[in-house]
Design an enzyme around this catalytic site. Structure first.
Site, PDB file in Angstrom:
ATOM      1  N   ARG A 109      16.456  -1.341  -4.989  1.00 58.69           N
ATOM      2  CA  ARG A 109      15.237  -1.313  -5.779  1.00 58.69           C
ATOM      3  C   ARG A 109      15.639  -0.862  -7.171  1.00 58.69           C
ATOM      4  O   ARG A 109      16.706  -1.182  -7.626  1.00 58.69           O
ATOM      5  CB  ARG A 109      14.208  -0.377  -5.140  1.00 58.69           C
ATOM      6  CG  ARG A 109      13.626  -0.991  -3.883  1.00 58.69           C
ATOM      7  CD  ARG A 109      12.681  -0.057  -3.178  1.00 58.69           C
ATOM      8  NE  ARG A 109      13.401   0.931  -2.421  1.00 58.69           N
ATOM      9  CZ  ARG A 109      12.812   1.819  -1.622  1.00 58.69           C
ATOM     10  NH1 ARG A 109      11.498   1.840  -1.528  1.00 58.69           N
ATOM     11  NH2 ARG A 109      13.512   2.687  -0.947  1.00 58.69           N
ATOM     12  N   PRO A 147       0.846  -1.210   0.000  1.00 62.03           N
ATOM     13  CA  PRO A 147       0.000   0.000   0.000  1.00 62.03           C
ATOM     14  C   PRO A 147       0.876   1.254   0.000  1.00 62.03           C
ATOM     15  O   PRO A 147       1.803   1.371   0.782  1.00 62.03           O
ATOM     16  CB  PRO A 147      -0.783  -0.094   1.312  1.00 62.03           C
ATOM     17  CG  PRO A 147      -0.513  -1.442   1.881  1.00 62.03           C
ATOM     18  CD  PRO A 147       0.733  -1.961   1.242  1.00 62.03           C
ATOM     19  N   GLU A 148       0.588   2.163  -0.899  1.00 62.17           N
ATOM     20  CA  GLU A 148       1.288   3.447  -0.945  1.00 62.17           C
ATOM     21  C   GLU A 148       0.417   4.488  -0.228  1.00 62.17           C
ATOM     22  O   GLU A 148      -0.713   4.205   0.157  1.00 62.17           O
ATOM     23  CB  GLU A 148       1.510   3.854  -2.407  1.00 62.17           C
ATOM     24  CG  GLU A 148       2.423   2.903  -3.180  1.00 62.17           C
ATOM     25  CD  GLU A 148       3.893   3.091  -2.829  1.00 62.17           C
ATOM     26  OE1 GLU A 148       4.249   4.148  -2.270  1.00 62.17           O
ATOM     27  OE2 GLU A 148       4.671   2.179  -3.124  1.00 62.17           O
ATOM     28  N   LYS A 191       2.627   6.671   5.979  1.00 61.85           N
ATOM     29  CA  LYS A 191       1.893   5.403   5.962  1.00 61.85           C
ATOM     30  C   LYS A 191       1.531   4.930   7.361  1.00 61.85           C
ATOM     31  O   LYS A 191       1.076   3.808   7.535  1.00 61.85           O
ATOM     32  CB  LYS A 191       2.723   4.342   5.231  1.00 61.85           C
ATOM     33  CG  LYS A 191       2.962   4.678   3.764  1.00 61.85           C
ATOM     34  CD  LYS A 191       3.600   3.494   3.078  1.00 61.85           C
ATOM     35  CE  LYS A 191       4.225   3.899   1.760  1.00 61.85           C
ATOM     36  NZ  LYS A 191       4.949   2.761   1.172  1.00 61.85           N
TER      37      LYS A 191
END
Ligand SMILES: [Zn+2]
Length: 299
Positions: free
Chosen positions: A282, A2-3, A60
């Site tokens: 990443r 989830p962003e 978040k």
């Protein structure tokens, strides 16, 4: 994963479902979901009888303020966490990954579901905010959970001071993309949104913050905010099939990405193939024509 826009959708859903309600029952179904709480699952019995006064968020990190706001139920969704709200009387179908259940005095139930169990719930005391402003999006009280106090405000927070953010970013003397992902500067910009914002602002992620004009740094952050607001308007972005919003409706897949995950595809602006390179375990995606790499630094 989830962003920020997904977490904001969850916050809005929870806000509608629980604010003003009193917790009538709590059940913790997996010890890993409460691994950060001293006292474990039993500590959550203290929630019963407490009124949820707000649902707030910083980056978040999501929290339910209890009663007068001196305590909070903090939630982090991790890689795959979800909250599902069930109307009173609906037959529950929580599936195998239900980690916690919270019932309210109107008969509704809130479920915390987490397939990979990297998310968690925690009971924490709140602490006054450093700037005296509300703790985060959704809060009117100037308090923040102690364990989230080191997290900076995010770009959707009306109390974020953009001038201060631009100044502290340039002072950091790092690469702009690293600054965007630094949760102590600004929270909630994930790898995907960083790539999209840099593409929009036509800035290469390796440019050094001290060499970028303040106006450009501001433009990059404005672009990140715009991308997230657009995703939020679409109901949460969703780049991940695991994501389900608070009512159990599957999220939307992103259709409007311009850089992230598009290696080899033509840039929507100039047609040059998008490049992918590795970055902090990443990857970064950018247009080599629109986003010029910085020249090697002179020593
Ligand atoms: Zn281009």
């Amino acid at each position: 994963m989830p962003e920020l826009p997904e977490v904001e959708v969850v916050r809005l859903g929870l806000q509608g479902a629980v604010v003003g309600r009193v917790v009538s029952d709590v059940e913790i179904l997996h010890p890993r979901a409460v691994r950060r709480t001293a006292g474990g699952a039993a500590a959550f019995d203290a929630l019963v009888g407490r009124e949820v006064s707000a649902v707030a968020r910083r980056g978040k990190f999501l929290w339910l303020l209890l009663d007068d706001g001196s305590n909070a139920l903090l939630a982090h969704l991790g890689m795959s966490g979800q909250f599902l709200a069930q109307e009173p009387g609906r037959v529950p179908e929580p599936g195998p990954h239900l980690r916690a259940r919270l019932a309210t005095d109107d008969g509704a139930e809130i479920w915390f579901v987490d397939q990979r169990t990297f998310g968690y719930l925690d009971l924490v005391a709140t602490t006054p905010t450093a700037d005296g402003r509300p703790g985060g999006v959704g809060s009117v009280l100037p308090v923040v959970p102690g364990t989230a106090a080191h997290i900076a405000r995010d770009l959707l927070d009306p109390d974020l001071d953009m001038d201060v953010l631009v100044r502290s970013t340039r002072r950091k003397r790092t690469e702009i993309k690293r600054a965007m992902l630094d949760q102590s500067l600004v929270s909630g910009i994930g790898n995907i949104y960083a790539d999209e914002a840099l593409w929009r602002a036509k800035v290469h992620g390796r440019r050094s913050t001290e060499a970028l004009p303040a106006a450009t740094v501001r433009e990059v952050y404005a672009a990140a905010r715009d991308v997230m607001l657009e995703a939020l308007a679409a109901g949460g972005t969703s780049f991940d099939a695991l994501y389900v919003n608070v009512s159990g409706t599957p999220g939307y897949f992103a259709r409007s990405l311009n850089a992230y995950g598009l290696a080899g595809e033509p840039c929507a602006r100039c047609g040059t193939p998008i490049v992918r390179e590795s970055f902090m375990n990443r990857s970064s995606h950018y247009c080599p024509a629109c986003q010029r790499r910085p020249r090697a630094r002179r020593r």
